[in-house]
Design a protein around this motif. Structure first.
Motif, short mmCIF file in Angstrom:
data_model
loop_
_atom_site.label_atom_id
_atom_site.label_comp_id
_atom_site.label_asym_id
_atom_site.label_seq_id
_atom_site.Cartn_x
_atom_site.Cartn_y
_atom_site.Cartn_z
N LYS A 41 9.26 2.16 -6.01
CA LYS A 41 8.44 1.75 -4.86
C LYS A 41 8.66 2.70 -3.68
O LYS A 41 7.72 3.15 -3.03
CB LYS A 41 8.79 0.32 -4.44
N PHE A 42 9.93 3.00 -3.42
CA PHE A 42 10.29 3.89 -2.32
C PHE A 42 9.70 5.29 -2.56
O PHE A 42 9.00 5.85 -1.70
CB PHE A 42 11.82 3.95 -2.20
N MET A 43 9.94 5.84 -3.76
CA MET A 43 9.54 7.23 -4.04
C MET A 43 8.02 7.39 -4.05
O MET A 43 7.48 8.34 -3.49
CB MET A 43 10.09 7.68 -5.39
N LEU A 44 7.34 6.43 -4.70
CA LEU A 44 5.88 6.56 -4.82
C LEU A 44 5.23 6.46 -3.43
O LEU A 44 4.29 7.21 -3.13
CB LEU A 44 5.34 5.50 -5.78
N VAL A 49 2.29 9.05 1.03
CA VAL A 49 2.22 9.37 2.47
C VAL A 49 2.39 10.88 2.66
O VAL A 49 1.65 11.52 3.43
CB VAL A 49 3.29 8.59 3.27
N GLY A 50 3.34 11.46 1.94
CA GLY A 50 3.58 12.89 2.05
C GLY A 50 2.39 13.72 1.60
O GLY A 50 2.03 14.72 2.22
N VAL A 160 -5.40 5.23 -4.70
CA VAL A 160 -5.85 3.98 -5.33
C VAL A 160 -5.00 3.67 -6.57
O VAL A 160 -4.54 2.54 -6.76
CB VAL A 160 -7.35 4.07 -5.71
N LEU A 161 -4.78 4.70 -7.40
CA LEU A 161 -3.98 4.50 -8.61
C LEU A 161 -2.54 4.12 -8.26
O LEU A 161 -1.96 3.23 -8.89
CB LEU A 161 -3.99 5.77 -9.48
N GLY A 162 -1.99 4.78 -7.26
CA GLY A 162 -0.62 4.47 -6.83
C GLY A 162 -0.52 3.04 -6.32
O GLY A 162 0.40 2.30 -6.68
N TYR A 163 -1.51 2.63 -5.51
CA TYR A 163 -1.53 1.27 -4.97
C TYR A 163 -1.66 0.25 -6.11
O TYR A 163 -0.94 -0.76 -6.13
CB TYR A 163 -2.69 1.13 -3.99
N ALA A 164 -2.55 0.53 -7.06
CA ALA A 164 -2.75 -0.39 -8.18
C ALA A 164 -1.46 -0.54 -9.00
O ALA A 164 -1.09 -1.64 -9.41
CB ALA A 164 -3.89 0.10 -9.08
N ARG A 167 1.03 -2.65 -7.04
CA ARG A 167 0.62 -4.07 -7.10
C ARG A 167 0.98 -4.67 -8.45
O ARG A 167 1.43 -5.81 -8.54
CB ARG A 167 -0.89 -4.20 -6.89
N TRP A 168 0.77 -3.89 -9.50
CA TRP A 168 1.08 -4.35 -10.86
C TRP A 168 2.59 -4.64 -10.99
O TRP A 168 2.99 -5.67 -11.52
CB TRP A 168 0.62 -3.29 -11.85
N LEU A 169 3.41 -3.68 -10.45
CA LEU A 169 4.87 -3.90 -10.46
C LEU A 169 5.22 -5.17 -9.72
O LEU A 169 6.03 -5.98 -10.16
CB LEU A 169 5.58 -2.72 -9.79
N HIS A 170 4.58 -5.35 -8.55
CA HIS A 170 4.86 -6.50 -7.69
C HIS A 170 4.54 -7.81 -8.42
O HIS A 170 5.33 -8.75 -8.39
CB HIS A 170 4.04 -6.37 -6.41
#
Lengths: 174, 133
Positions: A41-44, A49-50, A160-164, A167-170
């Motif tokens: 979560k931290f790295m992604l 953002v980077g 979008v893919l990163g967010y999805a 969310r899936w992990l969450h």
């Protein structure tokens, strides 16, 4: 001046690493065992953002990309070897320093090992340079170049893919 | 009660986003991207220099990554100091030789943990440098 900036940046990064607990052995092993995705979560989030920020700077002419060459021999073999060592140590090179800072003495043994590993690599480098590091050398390559798309077409998709994925992990409680 | 509330970890998304902003600022101000493993090469070269300076000077990898203190070297030192300050300030600093998870699986022996950590560190660093990470 550059050294002072390095120190200040490191201190701030160390605070973030320590307070979010991503430097803990238990968390790093948890990620490798796919049980605790805190560091993912931290790295992604850092990467997304980077990605947006750095490409904005590049397009505004305020920064340059630092692209490393894609050499499959080095990246694939090195990645496999790194993973085996990471699983044993439970800290990566940057986080071992952070773990030492919060009192984890086993990080010192890891740091000593890493110095030896670096020394061994320096010994092996002349041989590796003419063998493994010539296998599958594609030069400096970025995903937009590889995929033949403009970066600002790809960046929203990666977000979008990163967010999805997050969310899936969450939802799975990881 | 105080200790447990003070020790509550930061949200990894917020901390990760702040780390991303820190990276962007770093690239903007100094042009430096985050990394750590090159520092171990430079440090290893500095250690080796004390016993075999001429040999180190002649080695191609130490010509590529000279044994000297640079931005990233200070970045890694900063991580140690920042983590130390944050852990002391939040009451989470703890001297520990064997991590909980390792002890639960392999026992509390310090020698075993240090041996595994040393070996793991050597293997991980060799792989990291091979992958140019």
């Amino acid at each position: 001046m550059e050294l002072i900036f390095g120190l200040i940046t490191g201190v701030l990064f160390g605070i973030l690493l320590q307070r979010s607990e991503v430097i803990r052995y238990d968390r790093q092993l948890g990620a490798l065992l796919l049980q605790d995705m805190t560091i993912v979560k931290f790295m992604l989030t850092t990467i997304l953002v980077g990605m947006v920020g750095v490409y904005l700077l590049v397009d505004l002419g305020l920064a340059k990309l630092a692209v490393k060459p894609l050499i499959l021999g080095g990246t694939v073999l090195g990645g496999l070897i790194f993973g085996a060592g990471w699983g044993l140590l439970g800290y990566c090179p940057g986080t071992s320093g952070g773990a030492l800072g919060e009192g984890r003495l086993d990080a010192l043994a890891g740091i000593a090992g890493m110095l030896v590993g670096a020394g061994l690599f320096a010994e092996a480098y002349p041989l590796l340079k003419t063998t493994v590091l010539t296998w599958g050398d594609y030069g400096k390559l970025t995903l937009p170049q590889l995929m033949g798309q403009h970066r600002w077409v790809l960046i929203p998709w990666f977000c979008v893919l990163g967010y999805a994925f997050l969310r899936w992990l969450h939802k799975r409680g990881l | 009660m105080t200790a447990s509330t003070r020790a509550k970890p930061w949200n990894p998304y917020i901390a990760g986003a702040l780390a991303g902003l820190l990276l962007v600022l770093s690239v903007w101000i100094t042009g430096k991207y985050f990394g750590a493993s090159t520092t171990f090469v430079r440090a290893a070269g500095m250690v080796e220099q004390t016993v075999a300076a001429e040999r180190v000077a002649a080695m191609p990898y130490f010509k590529k990554e000279a044994p000297k203190v640079d931005w990233q070297w200070m970045f890694v030192v900063g991580i140690v100091l920042g983590s130390c300050a944050a852990s002391v300030a939040s009451g989470t600093f703890r001297v520990q030789a064997v991590p909980d998870r390792f002890a639960a699986r392999f026992g509390p022996g310090t020698g075993k943990r240090f041996g595994v950590a040393f070996l793991g560190g050597a293997v991980a660093m060799f792989g990291a440098r091979l992958a140019d990470g």
